[in-house]
Write an enzyme that holds these catalytic residues in place. Structure first.
Site, PDB file in Angstrom:
ATOM      1  N   GLY A   1       0.853  -1.201   0.000  1.00 36.58           N
ATOM      2  CA  GLY A   1       0.000   0.000   0.000  1.00 36.58           C
ATOM      3  C   GLY A   1       0.877   1.236   0.000  1.00 36.58           C
TER       4      GLY A   1
ATOM      5  N   GLY B   1      -0.337   4.813  -0.786  1.00 32.72           N
ATOM      6  CA  GLY B   1      -1.466   5.367  -0.028  1.00 32.72           C
ATOM      7  C   GLY B   1      -1.083   6.452   0.968  1.00 32.72           C
ATOM      8  CG  ASP B   2      -3.612   9.850   3.211  1.00 38.98           C
ATOM      9  OD1 ASP B   2      -3.195  10.598   2.304  1.00 38.98           O
ATOM     10  OD2 ASP B   2      -4.133  10.250   4.272  1.00 38.98           O
TER      11      ASP B   2
ATOM     12  CG  LEU C   1       7.727  15.460  34.882  1.00 43.23           C
ATOM     13  CD1 LEU C   1       9.154  15.987  34.885  1.00 43.23           C
ATOM     14  CD2 LEU C   1       7.732  13.973  35.209  1.00 43.23           C
ATOM     15  CB  THR C   2       6.351  20.923  32.074  1.00 47.58           C
ATOM     16  OG1 THR C   2       5.203  21.250  32.836  1.00 47.58           O
ATOM     17  CG2 THR C   2       6.133  21.314  30.631  1.00 47.58           C
TER      18      THR C   2
ATOM     19  CG  ASP D   1     -11.156   7.219  13.936  1.00 42.60           C
ATOM     20  OD1 ASP D   1     -10.429   6.501  13.236  1.00 42.60           O
ATOM     21  OD2 ASP D   1     -10.977   8.441  14.067  1.00 42.60           O
TER      22      ASP D   1
ATOM     23  N   GLY E   1       2.548   3.670  21.302  1.00 47.81           N
ATOM     24  CA  GLY E   1       3.915   4.114  21.030  1.00 47.81           C
ATOM     25  C   GLY E   1       4.174   5.510  21.580  1.00 47.81           C
TER      26      GLY E   1
ATOM     27  CG  HIS F   1      -6.174   5.399  19.553  1.00 49.18           C
ATOM     28  ND1 HIS F   1      -5.425   4.392  19.004  1.00 49.18           N
ATOM     29  CD2 HIS F   1      -6.485   6.230  18.520  1.00 49.18           C
ATOM     30  CE1 HIS F   1      -5.285   4.601  17.692  1.00 49.18           C
ATOM     31  NE2 HIS F   1      -5.927   5.706  17.380  1.00 49.18           N
TER      32      HIS F   1
ATOM     33  CB  ALA G   1       2.520   4.348   2.468  1.00 49.24           C
TER      34      ALA G   1
HETATM   35  P1  NDP Z   1      -9.229  22.577  35.087  1.00 45.83           P
HETATM   36  O1  NDP Z   1      -9.674  22.437  36.493  1.00 45.83           O
HETATM   37  O2  NDP Z   1      -9.308  23.887  34.437  1.00 45.83           O
HETATM   38  O3  NDP Z   1      -9.993  21.534  34.186  1.00 45.83           O
HETATM   39  C1  NDP Z   1     -10.139  20.250  34.625  1.00 45.83           C
HETATM   40  C2  NDP Z   1     -10.977  19.414  33.723  1.00 45.83           C
HETATM   41  O4  NDP Z   1     -12.294  19.876  33.604  1.00 45.83           O
HETATM   42  C3  NDP Z   1     -10.533  19.266  32.303  1.00 45.83           C
HETATM   43  O5  NDP Z   1     -10.737  17.908  31.984  1.00 45.83           O
HETATM   44  C4  NDP Z   1     -11.475  20.148  31.491  1.00 45.83           C
HETATM   45  O6  NDP Z   1     -11.509  20.040  30.120  1.00 45.83           O
HETATM   46  C5  NDP Z   1     -12.732  19.905  32.243  1.00 45.83           C
HETATM   47  N1  NDP Z   1     -13.698  20.993  32.162  1.00 45.83           N
HETATM   48  C6  NDP Z   1     -13.498  22.256  31.702  1.00 45.83           C
HETATM   49  N2  NDP Z   1     -14.656  22.939  31.775  1.00 45.83           N
HETATM   50  C7  NDP Z   1     -15.572  22.092  32.315  1.00 45.83           C
HETATM   51  C8  NDP Z   1     -16.945  22.200  32.633  1.00 45.83           C
HETATM   52  N3  NDP Z   1     -17.591  23.332  32.421  1.00 45.83           N
HETATM   53  N4  NDP Z   1     -17.573  21.137  33.171  1.00 45.83           N
HETATM   54  C9  NDP Z   1     -16.903  19.980  33.383  1.00 45.83           C
HETATM   55  N5  NDP Z   1     -15.612  19.809  33.088  1.00 45.83           N
HETATM   56  C10 NDP Z   1     -14.964  20.854  32.556  1.00 45.83           C
HETATM   57  O7  NDP Z   1      -7.738  22.050  35.127  1.00 45.83           O
HETATM   58  P2  NDP Z   1      -6.728  21.638  34.014  1.00 45.83           P
HETATM   59  O8  NDP Z   1      -6.012  20.447  34.470  1.00 45.83           O
HETATM   60  O9  NDP Z   1      -7.414  21.565  32.722  1.00 45.83           O
HETATM   61  O10 NDP Z   1      -5.690  22.852  34.047  1.00 45.83           O
HETATM   62  C11 NDP Z   1      -6.033  24.139  33.556  1.00 45.83           C
HETATM   63  C12 NDP Z   1      -5.037  24.586  32.509  1.00 45.83           C
HETATM   64  O11 NDP Z   1      -3.726  24.599  33.036  1.00 45.83           O
HETATM   65  C13 NDP Z   1      -4.993  23.628  31.342  1.00 45.83           C
HETATM   66  O12 NDP Z   1      -4.876  24.373  30.165  1.00 45.83           O
HETATM   67  C14 NDP Z   1      -3.746  22.827  31.585  1.00 45.83           C
HETATM   68  O13 NDP Z   1      -3.160  22.369  30.405  1.00 45.83           O
HETATM   69  C15 NDP Z   1      -2.848  23.872  32.252  1.00 45.83           C
HETATM   70  N6  NDP Z   1      -1.817  23.220  33.065  1.00 45.83           N
HETATM   71  C16 NDP Z   1      -0.681  22.854  32.437  1.00 45.83           C
HETATM   72  C17 NDP Z   1       0.333  22.248  33.128  1.00 45.83           C
HETATM   73  C18 NDP Z   1       1.560  21.886  32.380  1.00 45.83           C
HETATM   74  O14 NDP Z   1       1.663  22.120  31.175  1.00 45.83           O
HETATM   75  N7  NDP Z   1       2.518  21.283  33.011  1.00 45.83           N
HETATM   76  C19 NDP Z   1       0.265  21.988  34.555  1.00 45.83           C
HETATM   77  C20 NDP Z   1      -1.003  22.379  35.122  1.00 45.83           C
HETATM   78  C21 NDP Z   1      -1.989  22.971  34.380  1.00 45.83           C
HETATM   79  P3  NDP Z   1     -12.151  18.998  29.072  1.00 45.83           P
HETATM   80  O15 NDP Z   1     -13.271  18.244  29.689  1.00 45.83           O
HETATM   81  O16 NDP Z   1     -12.627  19.893  28.014  1.00 45.83           O
HETATM   82  O17 NDP Z   1     -11.046  18.102  28.640  1.00 45.83           O
HETATM   83  C1  BG6 Z   2      -6.161   7.700  14.367  1.00 43.04           C
HETATM   84  C2  BG6 Z   2      -7.575   8.080  14.036  1.00 43.04           C
HETATM   85  O1  BG6 Z   2      -6.081   6.377  14.802  1.00 43.04           O
HETATM   86  O2  BG6 Z   2      -5.665   8.576  15.376  1.00 43.04           O
HETATM   87  C3  BG6 Z   2      -7.679   9.517  13.616  1.00 43.04           C
HETATM   88  O3  BG6 Z   2      -8.022   7.245  12.978  1.00 43.04           O
HETATM   89  C4  BG6 Z   2      -7.043  10.417  14.652  1.00 43.04           C
HETATM   90  O4  BG6 Z   2      -9.028   9.898  13.422  1.00 43.04           O
HETATM   91  C5  BG6 Z   2      -5.642   9.930  14.992  1.00 43.04           C
HETATM   92  O5  BG6 Z   2      -6.978  11.728  14.118  1.00 43.04           O
HETATM   93  C6  BG6 Z   2      -5.042  10.739  16.130  1.00 43.04           C
HETATM   94  O6  BG6 Z   2      -3.706  10.407  16.280  1.00 43.04           O
HETATM   95  P1  BG6 Z   2      -2.687  11.429  16.924  1.00 43.04           P
HETATM   96  O7  BG6 Z   2      -1.452  10.650  17.086  1.00 43.04           O
HETATM   97  O8  BG6 Z   2      -2.571  12.565  15.962  1.00 43.04           O
HETATM   98  O9  BG6 Z   2      -3.307  11.876  18.214  1.00 43.04           O
END
Ligand code: NDP
Ligand code: BG6
Length: 506
Positions: free
Chosen positions: A31, A34-35, A413-414, A250, A196, A255, A37
């Site tokens: 294949g 294809g896409d 831990l970023t 999907d 992975g 996943h 590949a």
């Molecule tokens: P929040 O408390 O803001 O969100 C927690 C969760 O609630 C997420 O899953 C969120 O998004 C979901 N949520 C948002 N709105 C609602 C709603 N109205 N009702 C129910 N669930 C809701 O904490 P986060 O952990 O998201 O942190 C806030 C921001 O800080 C994020 O952008 C995060 O990436 C960032 N951050 C980054 C760090 C890093 O990079 N190391 C460390 C700590 C924070 P959803 O359901 O849409 O997925």
């Molecule tokens: C694929 C799905 O398995 O994973 C796609 O078929 C999806 O719809 C993709 O966009 C997401 O993969 P990633 O690695 O970009 O998060």
């Protein structure tokens, strides 16, 4: 650091090959026109090649129905290869190791011809790897012909299969039985590329190499777990494929379910592939089939105020039927009925055309009993798979300064700060290297797949029969609010009080 990563990859490869760098390998991409590949397989082979991670004598063979030259293949795949200015020479070398043969997928004689061609490339002991970058409709005939005509005569043969592995339990079992009739399980590598990813692989280390997590990783301390996958774009011309499968097949059934298994499983006896996969299967066996009552289904509609693609809803995709009720968003609640998890909701959430790109595991801990401060928020451990790999724990601290109040903060831990300038390999790079090494840790076993389909097949059939209308949600939104309500009912508390100030402006 980057070099250390590369070196460890090399030594891993060398170890498992018993220092047999002299053995020849032929990687056949079926294949090749294809896409998949073009976008993934050839770029991955190039990255592994340029980093010196593949055995020295590796040749790459493309096979597909179209007439194509290597120059055409190189031009097609180039935009996805991230080539640096000083790598042009190496790239030429890479394509010199490539050949392409035209052939059909259903004619035994053409596979015999392919085999003759492979033999002309082989000198001495040669291992063969076949990557099926093909639509599922030809999986069976292609694998039959590989077995019939193309098995390595003097070395091992491995076959890499991409999803979809069937559409339901029946079709998946049919495919599995077919493959089992041709190859042994250790010759088959079923790819789920999420296995992975760095942070998905890290789940096992975080859980089983840290004493602080093990005693609290259970129903006594954990209130709920949400595993989510969000993409900020719609089907964008892939609607035809997507409409046949929908977001559940999907993303969720593979996943997200794999991530659930790694989050919930018991500690394996060792890091051997079979020990790990045994534990994952046990989690799946403890899960009942999903029902519609535990789901929220959505389909995106255009946002008239949005920009560009955001104006287009799923049904505006010309490759999708106007009447399609295929979900582009799904939320599902599961229980893992075992001693560790009984009663703890595990929720999977995935959707296209949402507000952000994100994949994460969010473990929410129970409320602190007897809150003496009056405003304690729940701890959350977040393992962010992408983008910007991170592990953070939301926790309470004393408000800094004179006051004795509390404040929400995080231990963070970023990766981009802690491992500056360390490029993380793409998921496909790791997985393809694993196939060379013969490591099946990060591949899906036959019985895992069967269990996954057992859990999802009844509800998928019910959706197909009853055609429930998915809840419309706006392109660029967080998806249907009904999913938040279901999460709330299942012991996930969102307060909206946590504020993060990014110290690194990542
Ligand atoms: P929040 O408390 O803001 O969100 C927690 C969760 O609630 C997420 O899953 C969120 O998004 C979901 N949520 C948002 N709105 C609602 C709603 N109205 N009702 C129910 N669930 C809701 O904490 P986060 O952990 O998201 O942190 C806030 C921001 O800080 C994020 O952008 C995060 O990436 C960032 N951050 C980054 C760090 C890093 O990079 N190391 C460390 C700590 C924070 P959803 O359901 O849409 O997925
Ligand atoms: C694929 C799905 O398995 O994973 C796609 O078929 C999806 O719809 C993709 O966009 C997401 O993969 P990633 O690695 O970009 O998060």
């Amino acid at each position: 650091m980057a070099d250390e990563g590369r070196e460890s990859g090399l030594s891993m490869l060398k170890d498992s090959m018993n220092q047999e760098d002299e053995v020849q390998h032929i990687f056949v991409v079926l294949g090749a026109s294809g896409d998949l590949a073009k976008k993934k397989i050839y770029p991955t082979l190039w990255w592994l090649y340029k980093d010196g991670l593949l055995p020295k004598k590796t040749k790459f063979v493309g096979y597909a129905r179209s007439v194509m030259t290597i120059d055409a293949l190189a031009a097609k795949t180039r935009p996805y290869m991230k080539i640096k200015d000083d790598q042009e020479g190496k790239l030429k070398e890479f394509f010199k190791e490539n050949v392409y043969y035209k052939g059909s997928y259903d004619d035994a004689a053409e596979f015999e011809h392919l085999n003759d061609n492979l033999k002309t490339l082989e000198k001495g002991k040669t291992n063969r790897l076949f990557y099926l970058a093909l639509p599922p409709s030809v999986f069976e005939s292609v694998t039959k012909h590989i077995k019939g005509a193309c098995m390595a005569e003097n070395g091992w043969t491995r076959v890499i299969v991409e999803k979809p592995f069937g559409r339901d339990l029946e079709s998946s079992s049919k495919l599995s039985n077919h493959l089992a009739g041709l190859f042994t399980e250790d010759q088959i590598y079923r790819i789920d590329h999420y296995l992975g990813k760095e942070m998905v692989q890290n789940l096992m280390v975080l859980r089983f190499a840290n004493r602080m997590f093990s005693p609290i990783w259970n129903r006594d301390s954990i209130a709920s777990v949400i595993i989510s996958f969000k993409e900020p774009f719609g089907t964008q011309g892939r609607g035809g494929y997507f409409d046949e499968f929908g977001i559940i097949r999907d993303v969720m059934q593979n996943h997200l379910l794999q991530i659930l298994c790694l989050t919930a499983m018991e500690k394996p006896a060792s890091t051997a592939a079979e020990d790990i996969r045994d534990e994952k299967v046990k989690v799946l066996k403890a899960m009942a089939p999903l029902t519609l009552d535990d789901m929220v289904l959505g389909q995106y509609v255009g946002d008239p105020d949005g920009e560009g693609d955001a104006k287009e809803g799923y049904l505006d995709d010309p490759t999708v039927s106007q009447k399609s009720v295929t979900p582009t968003f799904a939320f599902a609640k599961f229980l893992v009925k075992n001693e560790r998890w009984d009663g703890v909701p595990f929720m999977l959430k995935c959707g296209k055309a949402l507000n952000e790109r994100k994949a994460e595991v969010r473990v929410q801990f129970k409320d602190v009993p007897g809150d003496i401060f009056g405003n304690i928020m729940r701890n959350e451990l977040v393992i962010r798979v992408q983008p910007n790999e991170a592990v953070y724990v939301k926790l309470m601290t004393k408000k800094p300064g004179m006051a004795f109040g509390t404040e929400e903060t995080e231990l963070d831990l970023t990766y981009k700060s802690r491992y500056k300038d360390l490029p993380l390999p793409d998921a496909y790079e790791r997985l393809i290297l694993d196939v060379f090494c013969g490591s099946q840790i990060h591949f899906v076993r036959n019985d895992e797949l069967a269990e996954a389909w057992r859990i999802f097949t009844p509800v998928l059939h019910e959706i197909e029969a009853k055609k429930p209308k998915p809840i419309p949600y706006k392109y660029g939104s967080r998806g249907p609010t009904e999913a938040d309500e279901m999460a709330k009912k299942n012991n996930f508390h969102f307060t909206g009080t946590y504020k993060w100030s990014n110290p690194n402006k990542l």
